[in-house]
Each structure stands twice: as structure tokens, then as C-alpha cells.
Design a protein around this motif. Structure first.
Motif, PDB file in Angstrom:
ATOM      1  N   GLN A 611     -76.382  -4.723 -63.778  1.00 33.75           N
ATOM      2  CA  GLN A 611     -77.368  -5.401 -64.629  1.00 33.75           C
ATOM      3  C   GLN A 611     -77.876  -6.690 -63.995  1.00 33.75           C
ATOM      4  OE1 GLN A 611     -75.275  -5.877 -68.304  1.00 33.75           O
ATOM      5  NE2 GLN A 611     -75.514  -3.737 -68.918  1.00 33.75           N
ATOM      6  N   ASN A 612     -77.022  -7.331 -63.179  1.00 29.99           N
ATOM      7  CA  ASN A 612     -77.414  -8.595 -62.546  1.00 29.99           C
ATOM      8  C   ASN A 612     -78.332  -8.413 -61.350  1.00 29.99           C
ATOM      9  OD1 ASN A 612     -75.930 -10.056 -64.384  1.00 29.99           O
ATOM     10  ND2 ASN A 612     -74.130 -10.270 -63.071  1.00 29.99           N
ATOM     11  N   MET A 613     -78.502  -7.188 -60.915  1.00 35.56           N
ATOM     12  CA  MET A 613     -79.390  -6.954 -59.778  1.00 35.56           C
ATOM     13  C   MET A 613     -80.823  -7.275 -60.182  1.00 35.56           C
ATOM     14  SD  MET A 613     -77.738  -3.405 -58.244  1.00 35.56           S
ATOM     15  CE  MET A 613     -78.808  -3.351 -56.783  1.00 35.56           C
ATOM     16  N   SER A 614     -81.574  -7.872 -59.285  1.00 37.16           N
ATOM     17  CA  SER A 614     -82.945  -8.273 -59.620  1.00 37.16           C
ATOM     18  C   SER A 614     -83.858  -7.077 -59.823  1.00 37.16           C
ATOM     19  CB  SER A 614     -83.510  -9.174 -58.507  1.00 37.16           C
ATOM     20  OG  SER A 614     -83.551  -8.485 -57.271  1.00 37.16           O
ATOM     21  N   LYS A 615     -83.498  -5.954 -59.189  1.00 40.38           N
ATOM     22  CA  LYS A 615     -84.251  -4.718 -59.377  1.00 40.38           C
ATOM     23  C   LYS A 615     -83.280  -3.638 -59.824  1.00 40.38           C
ATOM     24  CE  LYS A 615     -85.716  -5.035 -55.103  1.00 40.38           C
ATOM     25  NZ  LYS A 615     -86.355  -4.730 -53.803  1.00 40.38           N
ATOM     26  N   GLN A 616     -83.609  -2.952 -60.895  1.00 36.43           N
ATOM     27  CA  GLN A 616     -82.714  -1.922 -61.426  1.00 36.43           C
ATOM     28  C   GLN A 616     -82.929  -0.622 -60.656  1.00 36.43           C
ATOM     29  OE1 GLN A 616     -80.425  -2.879 -63.776  1.00 36.43           O
ATOM     30  NE2 GLN A 616     -81.326  -4.857 -63.285  1.00 36.43           N
ATOM     31  N   ILE A 617     -82.313  -0.555 -59.480  1.00 38.57           N
ATOM     32  CA  ILE A 617     -82.570   0.554 -58.563  1.00 38.57           C
ATOM     33  C   ILE A 617     -81.343   1.434 -58.350  1.00 38.57           C
ATOM     34  CG2 ILE A 617     -84.481  -0.511 -57.323  1.00 38.57           C
ATOM     35  CD1 ILE A 617     -82.532  -1.603 -55.300  1.00 38.57           C
ATOM     36  N   VAL A 618     -80.246   1.109 -59.021  1.00 39.60           N
ATOM     37  CA  VAL A 618     -79.024   1.904 -58.882  1.00 39.60           C
ATOM     38  C   VAL A 618     -78.783   2.680 -60.172  1.00 39.60           C
ATOM     39  CG1 VAL A 618     -76.528   1.871 -58.526  1.00 39.60           C
ATOM     40  CG2 VAL A 618     -77.991   0.297 -57.245  1.00 39.60           C
ATOM     41  N   ASN A 619     -78.595   3.987 -60.038  1.00 42.94           N
ATOM     42  CA  ASN A 619     -78.312   4.853 -61.180  1.00 42.94           C
ATOM     43  C   ASN A 619     -76.799   4.969 -61.347  1.00 42.94           C
ATOM     44  OD1 ASN A 619     -81.178   6.028 -61.652  1.00 42.94           O
ATOM     45  ND2 ASN A 619     -80.819   6.262 -59.469  1.00 42.94           N
ATOM     46  N   LEU A 620     -76.285   4.621 -62.513  1.00 41.20           N
ATOM     47  CA  LEU A 620     -74.847   4.676 -62.762  1.00 41.20           C
ATOM     48  C   LEU A 620     -74.447   6.046 -63.280  1.00 41.20           C
ATOM     49  CD1 LEU A 620     -72.049   3.403 -63.034  1.00 41.20           C
ATOM     50  CD2 LEU A 620     -72.748   2.578 -65.306  1.00 41.20           C
ATOM     51  N   LEU A 621     -73.560   6.725 -62.532  1.00 38.23           N
ATOM     52  CA  LEU A 621     -72.934   7.951 -63.016  1.00 38.23           C
ATOM     53  C   LEU A 621     -71.694   7.527 -63.800  1.00 38.23           C
ATOM     54  CD1 LEU A 621     -73.198  10.154 -59.801  1.00 38.23           C
ATOM     55  CD2 LEU A 621     -74.468  10.462 -61.923  1.00 38.23           C
ATOM     56  N   ASP A 622     -71.863   7.340 -65.079  1.00 40.63           N
ATOM     57  CA  ASP A 622     -70.844   6.711 -65.913  1.00 40.63           C
ATOM     58  C   ASP A 622     -69.799   7.746 -66.363  1.00 40.63           C
ATOM     59  OD1 ASP A 622     -69.486   4.861 -67.337  1.00 40.63           O
ATOM     60  OD2 ASP A 622     -71.002   4.584 -68.886  1.00 40.63           O
ATOM     61  N   ILE A 623     -68.979   8.189 -65.412  1.00 41.39           N
ATOM     62  CA  ILE A 623     -68.080   9.318 -65.642  1.00 41.39           C
ATOM     63  C   ILE A 623     -66.713   8.904 -66.192  1.00 41.39           C
ATOM     64  CG2 ILE A 623     -69.159  10.642 -63.794  1.00 41.39           C
ATOM     65  CD1 ILE A 623     -66.632   9.943 -62.101  1.00 41.39           C
ATOM     66  N   THR A 624     -66.490   7.624 -66.421  1.00 36.35           N
ATOM     67  CA  THR A 624     -65.142   7.150 -66.752  1.00 36.35           C
ATOM     68  C   THR A 624     -64.585   7.814 -68.008  1.00 36.35           C
ATOM     69  OG1 THR A 624     -65.651   5.031 -65.735  1.00 36.35           O
ATOM     70  CG2 THR A 624     -63.735   5.123 -67.173  1.00 36.35           C
ATOM     71  N   LYS A 625     -65.335   7.764 -69.096  1.00 35.43           N
ATOM     72  CA  LYS A 625     -64.797   8.267 -70.357  1.00 35.43           C
ATOM     73  C   LYS A 625     -64.542   9.764 -70.298  1.00 35.43           C
ATOM     74  CE  LYS A 625     -66.055   6.435 -74.243  1.00 35.43           C
ATOM     75  NZ  LYS A 625     -66.811   6.070 -75.466  1.00 35.43           N
ATOM     76  N   LEU A 626     -65.481  10.528 -69.773  1.00 31.50           N
ATOM     77  CA  LEU A 626     -65.276  11.978 -69.723  1.00 31.50           C
ATOM     78  C   LEU A 626     -64.089  12.339 -68.822  1.00 31.50           C
ATOM     79  CD1 LEU A 626     -66.502  13.584 -66.945  1.00 31.50           C
ATOM     80  CD2 LEU A 626     -68.618  12.733 -67.917  1.00 31.50           C
ATOM     81  N   SER A 627     -63.829  11.523 -67.802  1.00 27.94           N
ATOM     82  CA  SER A 627     -62.675  11.757 -66.928  1.00 27.94           C
ATOM     83  C   SER A 627     -61.377  11.337 -67.609  1.00 27.94           C
ATOM     84  CB  SER A 627     -62.842  10.992 -65.616  1.00 27.94           C
ATOM     85  OG  SER A 627     -64.053  11.329 -64.979  1.00 27.94           O
ATOM     86  N   GLN A 628     -61.427  10.244 -68.383  1.00 30.02           N
ATOM     87  CA  GLN A 628     -60.242   9.809 -69.123  1.00 30.02           C
ATOM     88  C   GLN A 628     -59.723  10.910 -70.045  1.00 30.02           C
ATOM     89  OE1 GLN A 628     -61.806   6.183 -70.971  1.00 30.02           O
ATOM     90  NE2 GLN A 628     -60.260   4.990 -69.876  1.00 30.02           N
ATOM     91  N   LEU A 629     -60.637  11.641 -70.650  1.00 26.42           N
ATOM     92  CA  LEU A 629     -60.248  12.670 -71.606  1.00 26.42           C
ATOM     93  C   LEU A 629     -59.569  13.864 -70.948  1.00 26.42           C
ATOM     94  CD1 LEU A 629     -63.455  12.621 -73.866  1.00 26.42           C
ATOM     95  CD2 LEU A 629     -61.271  11.484 -74.311  1.00 26.42           C
ATOM     96  N   ARG A 630     -59.639  13.969 -69.620  1.00 30.15           N
ATOM     97  CA  ARG A 630     -59.098  15.146 -68.923  1.00 30.15           C
ATOM     98  C   ARG A 630     -57.741  14.873 -68.268  1.00 30.15           C
ATOM     99  NH1 ARG A 630     -62.016  19.666 -68.372  1.00 30.15           N
ATOM    100  NH2 ARG A 630     -59.917  20.469 -68.005  1.00 30.15           N
TER     101      ARG A 630
END
Length: 866
Positions: A611-630
């Protein structure tokens, strides 16, 4: 956070058909200007009306059209209610003629038709192609894809239909030391456009895009560069520039010009009288009547005003806004391949739960040639396979489309994809390779392994997929003081930025302590520290990486992803079972969509830095929760080990037992060093690797075969013995001298109360039958039985005799594993020509096989020492 896409488009076939029909109506009449004039009469306005049910629709079967891209292929991607196909646009006071593809082709024989605009132009373009193909399914066509546009030519008629991608119509140029500049007063592509006979323009949506989706960094208007400006005004200025270009550059005697009005989106039910509805997901019918409750959107009046202000009325407005507003039911919604690329419609792919799906798994792991032993659970004995049957189900009715490997390869044809990170990057890297291989099992591929980096190229598609091993993303450099973790430095970026797709990952190695820790000191802001808070180190390293992305990556060429933290499952208290110590007996996922212990530390740090990046150019693969469940998805204990690679060694760590088994590659035991202006020198009196070796509790040494090697396989150029440099010497004498140096090292450097030392005797090669009593035999290829008895006809090799003599008086500190005779008797135990390398191997032994007996002897000897 990534959400499901609506794509702002419509399913094919639906609303775009009627846009095409309106274009066709105007084009097929004798005089397009007269038609526009007629349209303004109250008696017949083609753009005022309503949608009525008509069972004779649709006009074509989308499954037979070869031009539909996956964004719009609603039926293929499972849209369940197909009533949307049955509606026809009914203008007030007149009839819109059914589209006649043959008549269209004859009228425009030899002509060029070009659509210019964004994805809505693509929507319209593909609709026309499908209508024409349905009318003339046997007609031959040629498709060309160039840098700037797509072209389809129907050869029998010479009709060429083109799509020129231009989201703003005006130019975007990369200005040195500035960045991407949206030039509101410039249109350079016009030289291409005006060669067509019919032009259909469209723009609007991209003027509103911000952050990572915005395609420019600055705006230029009247020679002044701005960081941003009012988007409505930018649209007005850009459209005026386009209108002036049309007036100045278009020969209206040759070229007909259309402007496709703004097509509607449907993200807020309040706009069509249903305030409780969030998007178009469950919409199955059009808005009734001919009035849209929320009125017309902003760009409509701007477009009409700009066209009215033109000095010559040469642009025909396809005023499709209202008729598309009424079709809230006509969008792909979740039924397309692009799910996950838009935040607008409230569908978060990373929120959900795991459900049983008997159509899973997506591939047979036994058939995948890319899985390393760390992850090959079935091969290593996992018996409960229920974990394979779970599918991730996002919340709010979203559908995650099944992975399409062939489509992926086509989409990324000629592209280079790189995963950068630790073993979790290896995990996802091999998963992608297996998914692709399962989709195209006959496709040729090439695999190259260079140190810890692996490249697999699918040759038929030119898709190159690379794993770049970088546990911390920032640099580790060897200096005089030792290995230094440099939190402010990324030198490998020069390699990374040449790729089309980058997927990064890091976290776990920031928490590692000795002996697994890969560095001795940390350098941060120019200061060398022995250690620092690991979370702060991670934050600093991630910030350095984010700065590198912003300054070094050309996001017009390269897409960047960050793979969120994947969890471990060592403490049952984290998932609500405090008596459980690990994942050993876990066979089902955590129920529901909430993980009891919440998110781990790195998740918020990653989100904050992005979020602090001046340009929002990185796509977050937010896999943490789905991996936690496994908790059930990890390798079983037989697989509960890790492999660590360095330039000289490979270590397998059996984590449940804290046992490390290392292979250290040392062909001569003594050193080989590269010296300036000389070359590689075999130093018979030097052992520098001993500092590493003596840290072990058990050492098993072996050397001999490489002492006899000549060029080109000889890995040295000179020999140094007693301070003298020689080009070569008697190899037996050299072996004796090297072995003596090793014995002295053991005597002086190894603490026998801590470390047990073994020397593995010389194993046998079987290249000459006379050695075992078959003088006519060459090699071991046809040998199927051992030598009978306990005596080897050829006797002991010279190396074995030297070793025995040398170690005879050293039995108290060096144990000889005297495997020579038993190995000589096994002429049948070699790979011969049954191996992964070309040629016949009569030196090494098959596994399982003879070496297992060596280890039995080793084990028995070891037990006697403890």
C-alpha cells in the motif's frame, strides 16, 4: 485485494449483436447521414425501445464461433441461466431488421472495417465476426495478430475486420526520466486508422482507472505535464482531440465514421431499482420497459456535445447506452476466465472455504515429471488421499474457474515467467509445471538446471518458466567477516526484470536461526550488525524489494505478483486442537472460512508495504488464509524432511529427528584451487574444507576414481606437492600423498570423542570380463548374477591395498568400511545402460541394490561404537 471481474463487457452473443445490427443498418442504407437524420424523428428512433422475448434468438451458437475470447464465453464457463440469449431489441415505431451476414459481405466486398477502442470494442468486434461466420460458416478466413491490432479477413469476399487496441484514443508515450505520459492533444495512430473504409471508435472506462490499473504516470495537456487531473475533463479534452483529428484527417467520401456510445456497467442494484443488490451476479432478466431508473451516465452528454460541436456532422453516433443499461442480465459476471482481476463486484477470491469435489485432483502426480521428492507425498507412502479431493470455494457465490493449461500456454505464448523466492516458490512453481504438463502431455519441453535455478521451456509454445532461488530476495554476500545479509541491496534484479511475469515470495528464512541461518551478519543502512529483530529485518528487506520494483520494473512489459505467506502447521492450538503437536494425523481441512489463531505477522507487513508503494503495480496473491485452513495438505512424516543445497553439498534434514545427512562433493579430499595466471592446481598437502567437515558427528570419506582421470575430464591443470608445482606426476604416488594428508588432518583436527570417522573402501568397476573369469566379455550390460563364492578372480585393486596399508595403524581413529571384495563380486549390480545418462555405467550401482548392503555394514559398525 483482487475480486471477480465483470469485465464491463457482455456475453457473446447478446447486447453486442444489436450494436452490430445498428451499425449494419446504417451501413446498408443508401446514405448513412440520411439514416441518422431519420433516427432523430419521433416516428422511429432505433436507440429508443425495449427488450422483448423472442424464441427465434440467439442469432448464432456461440460454441461454434472460433473468435470468442474467454472473457466473453459465458456458456463455456458455466453461465447456468440462458434466458439472456432470447431477448431482442425492439425500437419504438419501427423494426430493426434481422442481421443478414451474406448481404453485409456483398455490400462490403473488398472493404476494411476497423474497431478502435478498449475491451468494449473487442466485445463488438468479436460479435461481428461471429455473426459473419454464422452466416457463411464455410467461408475461408485468415487471422493475423500484430503488435497494434488483430485482423480477420474473409477471403471469399475480401472483407477485412480489424481491432485496434487504444484505451484512450489519444497517445501514451514513455518520456525519458518522466515515465508514461497520457498526451491528451496527440493522436499518432491516425495514419493507420484512416486507411480503413469503416471506423467504429469507443473510449471512456480507462479514463476512470487509477492505481495499478492506470496505464499512465502523468498527463500532458497543452504542453504542461500534470501528476493527475479531473478525469471527466481529461476525457472531454481527449475526445475533442479525436473529433478534430476526424475533421482534419478523414476523407468522408471514402471512410464512414461511427462512435460507439458508452456501454453500461451494473455494479449497484440501486441504479436499476434494487438497492439491496450488489452486482449483476444473479440477474437473469432485463430491466422492464424503456426507462433506466438512475438515468444516463456522465460521458453520454459529453460525447453528444463534442459531436454537435464538430464543424461537419460526419460522425454517426451509435447511441447504445440506454439499451445496454437495460441489460443487467447480459454480463459474464463470474462466468469467464478472468475471475479475480477486478475489485468492483464484491467477490473476493481469497475469502472462502474448502469443499469436497470428486472431480479433483486436476492431475495425477505420478504422471508429472517435475515433482521433487520433498513434495511427492504419494510416492513416499501417503495412504489417506482425501486431501486431493478438496476444491477452494470463494465466498458470495463466486466461482473459481478450473485451470486451463492449454489456454494458459496460448495466452502466454513466447513469454517468460519467473518465480523468485524460497521453497514455497518451488512448491507453486512445480504445481504450475504439473498443471501445464497434464493439459498438454505430448508437448515437448526442455529442462535446464543451473545451480539452484531451474528453467523449463514448453517448446511448442515458447513459454519459459523459471525458478530463481532467493530465500530473502535481498543479497547475501561473502566478505572477509563472513556471509553478510544486505538488507538494502538487490543485485539479482538485473536478471529478474527481463521477464514478462514475476511472482515473488519470502518470509520463512528471515526467522531461521543457526545452523539453518544463511548469514553471519546483517548490514542495514550502512551498519554491520551481528543480528537484529527478524520482523524488522523482513520489513526492511521487503521495502528494498518494493523500491526495486518501482524503480527498475517496466510495468508496461512486466506484471508483478507477490505470493502471500503460506503457513506451517506445527501447533494444534492454532487451529483449535491444543493437544495436537503437528500435522501428522490431519486428514481434513479446518471447517469454515475462519482460522482460529488469526493471520501470521508477515501478512500485515506485506499489505502495508504494498500500500505504501507510490504506484500500485504489484498484485497480491493473498493465499494465507486458504492455506491456513489446509492443515491436512502437508507431506506425511516419511516426507517430513528438507533439502538444502550449496555449491559443494546437499543436505537432507529429517526434521522430526533433527538428523542431518550431508553429501560434500570432494573428488580428491585435498584441495583444488584456481590460481591467477596458472589455472586449477591440485594441492596434495592442503585441506581447507576440513573446517566444515569436522562440525559433523559422523564422517564417511571416499576417494580414488578421479585420481586416475586424464583430460578432458581431469579437473586440474597442475599438481602442487611439497611446495613444488608440476604439470603431472605418477597418479598412484599422488593418491598416496593426498591420502596421507587426509590422515594427518584426521589425526590433528578431528575430536574422536565427538566425531566418528569412516573411510569407505574402494568399490568395484566391471569393464573387463577377464577380471571375473569371463575373458570374452566387455562391460557389465549382460551380467545378471554375482560372482559365485567369496573370492574375486582379479584380486584386490591397487588402491584398496594402499588404503589398507595406510589405515592399518590408525584403527583407533579411522574405521575402514572394507566393501571392496563384496562389491567386486556384484558384476550384476550396475545400471549398465539403464540410466538417465547416455552410455554404459559399470562403476556405480543401482538403487536399491549393493549400496544398501554398504549401509547395513555402516549401521552395524556405528552401533558398535555407541
Amino acid at each position: 485485494m483482487a475480486k471477480v471481474v465483470e469485465r464491463f463487457g457482455h456475453c457473446l452473443n447478446i447486447t453486442p449483436i444489436f450494436v452490430v445490427m445498428l451499425v449494419s443498418f446504417c451501413l446498408l442504407e443508401a446514405n448513412a447521414h440520411e439514416v441518422v437524420t431519420n433516427i432523430s424523428r419521433k416516428s422511429c428512433d432505433l436507440f429508443e425501445g425495449s427488450w422483448i422475448f423472442d424464441n427465434s434468438y440467439p442469432l448464432y451458437n456461440s460454441t461454434t464461433c472460433p473468435f470468442i475470447r474467454k472473457e466473453f464465453d459465458c456458456i463455456k464457463y458455466g453461465k447456468p441461466n440462458l434466458d439472456y440469449l432470447k431477448y431482442r431489441w425492439q425500437p419504438k415505431g419501427c423494426v430493426l431488421s434481422r442481421f443478414d451476414g451474406k448481404k453485409f459481405m456483398k455490400r462490403y466486398k473488398g472493404k476494411k472495417i476497423m474497431y478502435i477502442g478498449d475491451s468494449l470494442s473487442l466485445n463488438n468486434f468479436e460479435s461481428l465476426l461471429c455473426l459473419l461466420h454464422a452466416a457463411l460458416p464455410k467461408s475461408k478466413f485468415k487471422q493475423q495478430i500484430n503488435k497494434d491490432f488483430v485482423s480477420v479477413t474473409f477471403k471469399d469476399y475480401g472483407v477485412e475486420v480489424m481491432l485496434f487496441h487504444s484505451n484512450y484514443l489519444v497517445d501514451i508515450e514513455v518520456v525519458p526520466n518522466v515515465g508514461r505520459v497520457l498526451k491528451l492533444n496527440s493522436i499518432k495512430n491516425g495514419e493507420i486508422w484512416k486507411q480503413a473504409d469503416v471506423l467504429i471508435f469507443n473510449t471512456w472506462l480507462w479514463y476512470l482507472r487509477a492505481d495499478s490499473k492506470q496505464q499512465w504516470d502523468f498527463v500532458e495537456n497543452n504542453g504542461t505535464i500534470f501528476k493527475d487531473m479531473n478525469r471527466i475533463e481529461a476525457f472531454r479534452i481527449g475526445l475533442n482531440t479525436w473529433a478534430k483529428w476526424v475533421e482534419r484527417d478523414i476523407d468522408t467520401k471514402k471512410t464512414k465514421v461511427f462512435y460507439q456510445g458508452a456501454s453500461a456497467t451494473h455494479y449497484h442494484g440501486s441504479e436499476w431499482g434494487k438497492p439491496e443488490v450488489k452486482n449483476c451476479f444473479n440477474e437473469t432478466r432485463p430491466v422492464r420497459g424503456s426507462t433506466y431508473p438512475s438515468g444516463l451516465p456522465i460521458p453520454v452528454n459529453i460525447v453528444k456535445q463534442v459531436l454537435q460541436n464538430m464543424s461537419k456532422p460526419i460522425v454517426n453516433l451509435l447511441d447504445i447506452t440506454k439499451l445496454t443499461q437495460l441489460r443487467k442480465d447480459g454480463h459474464p459476471s463470474i462466468y469467464n476466465v478472468l475471475i479475480g482481476s477486478s475489485e468492483a463486484n464484491g467477490c473476493d477470491l481469497f475469502e472462502g472455504n474448502w469443499i469436497i469435489d470428486n472431480s479433483y485432483p486436476m492431475y495425477d502426480s505420478k504422471a508429472c515429471p517435475f515433482i521433487r521428492s520433498e513434495f511427492d507425498c504419494i510416492k513416499f507412502g501417503r495412504t489417506n488421499l482425501d486431501y486431493l479431493k478438496y476444491r477452494w470455494q470463494p465466498s458470495n457465490g463466486c466461482v473459481l474457474p478450473r485451470f486451463d493449461g492449454k489456454g494458459f500456454l496460448e495466452k502466454f505464448r513466447g513469454k517468460k515467467i519467473m518465480y523468485i523466492g524460497d521453497s514455497l516458490s518451488l512448491n507453486i512453481y512445480e504445481s504450475l509445471l504439473c498443471l501445464l504438463h497434464a493439459a498438454v502431455p505430448q508437448a515437448k519441453y526442455n529442462q535446464v538446471i543451473l545451480r539452484e535455478n531451474v528453467t523449463v521451456t514448453f517448446l511448442d509454445y515458447g513459454v519459459e518458466i523459471v525458478l530463481f532461488h532467493s530465500n530473502l530476495l535481498v543479497d547475501i554476500e561473502v566478505e572477509k567477516i563472513g556471509r553478510v545479509l544486505k538488507l538494502d541491496s538487490i543485485k539479482d534484479g538485473q536478471i529478474w526484470k527481463n521477464f514478462d511475469l514475476l511472482i515473488f515470495n519470502t518470509w520463512l528464512w528471515y526467522t531461521r536461526r543457526p545452523p539453518g541461518q544463511q548469514w553471519d551478519y546483517v548490514e542495514f543502512n550502512g551498519k554491520i550488525l551481528k543480528d537484529m529483530d527478524r520482523v524488522e529485518a523482513f520489513r526492511a528487506g521487503l521495502k528494498t524489494w518494493a523500491n526495486w520494483v518501482e524503480t527498475d520494473v517496466d510495468t508496461t512489459k512486466t506484471k508483478v505478483f507477490f505470493q502471500g505467506a503460506s503457513p506451517a502447521h506445527y501447533h494444534g492450538s492454532e487451529w483449535g486442537e491444543p493437544t495436537v503437536n503437528n500435522c501428522l494425523n490431519e486428514t481434513t481441512p479446518v471447517k469454515g472460512s475462519t482460522y482460529p489463531s488469526g493471520l501470521p505477522i508477515p501478512v500485515n507487513i506485506v499489505k502495508q508495504e504494498l500500500q505504501n508503494m507510490s504506484k500500485q503495480i504489484v498484485n497480491l496473491l493473498d493465499i494465507t488464509k486458504l492455506s491456513q485452513l489446509r492443515k491436512d495438505g502437508h507431506p506425511i512424516p516419511e516426507m517430513n524432511y528438507k533439502i538444502k543445497l550449496t555449491n559443494q553439498s546437499i543436505t537432507v534434514i529429517f526434521e522430526d529427528y533433527k538428523v542431518l545427512v550431508t553429501l560434500f562433493n570432494s573428488l580428491f579430499l585435498v584441495d583444488v584451487e584456481v590460481e591467477p595466471n596458472i589455472g586449477r592446481v591440485l594441492k596434495l598437502n592442503s585441506i581447507k574444507n576440513g573446517e566444515i567437515w569436522k562440525q559433523a558427528d559422523v564422517l564417511i570419506f571416499n576417494t580414488w576414481l578421479w585420481w586416475t582421470r586424464g583430460k578432458p575430464k581431469q579437473p586440474w591443470d597442475y599438481i602442487e606437492n611439497g611446495g613444488k608445482l608440476v604439470k603431472d606426476m605418477n597418479r598412484i604416488a599422488a593418491f598416496k600423498r593426498g591420502l596421507n594428508t587426509w590422515v594427518k588432518w584426521v589425526e590433528t583436527q578431528v575430536d574422536p570423542t565427538k566425531t566418528k570417522v569412516f573411510y569407505q573402501g574402494e568399490a568395484a568397476s566391471h569393464h573387463h570380463g577377464e577380471d571375473w573369469g569371463d575373458p570374452g566379455v566387455k562391460g557389465c550390460s549382460n551380467e545378471t548374477r554375482p560372482v559365485m563364492g567369496s573370492i574375486y578372480p582379479g584380486g584386490l585393486p591397487l588402491a584398496a591395498q594402499i588404503v589398507k596399508k595406510l589405515l592399518r595403524k590408525k584403527e583407533s581413529i579411522i574405521f575402514l568400511l572394507d566393501i571392496t571384495i563384496l562389491s567386486h563380486l556384484r558384476k550384476d549390480g550396475h545400471p549398465a545402460n539403464h540410466n538417465g545418462y547416455k552410455g554404459i555405467d559399470c562403476t556405480h550401482f543401482c538403487l536399491s541394490g549393493v549400496p544398501d548392503t554398504w549401509n547395513q555394514l555402516f549401521y552395524a559398525s556405528l552401533l558398535s561404537m555407541y
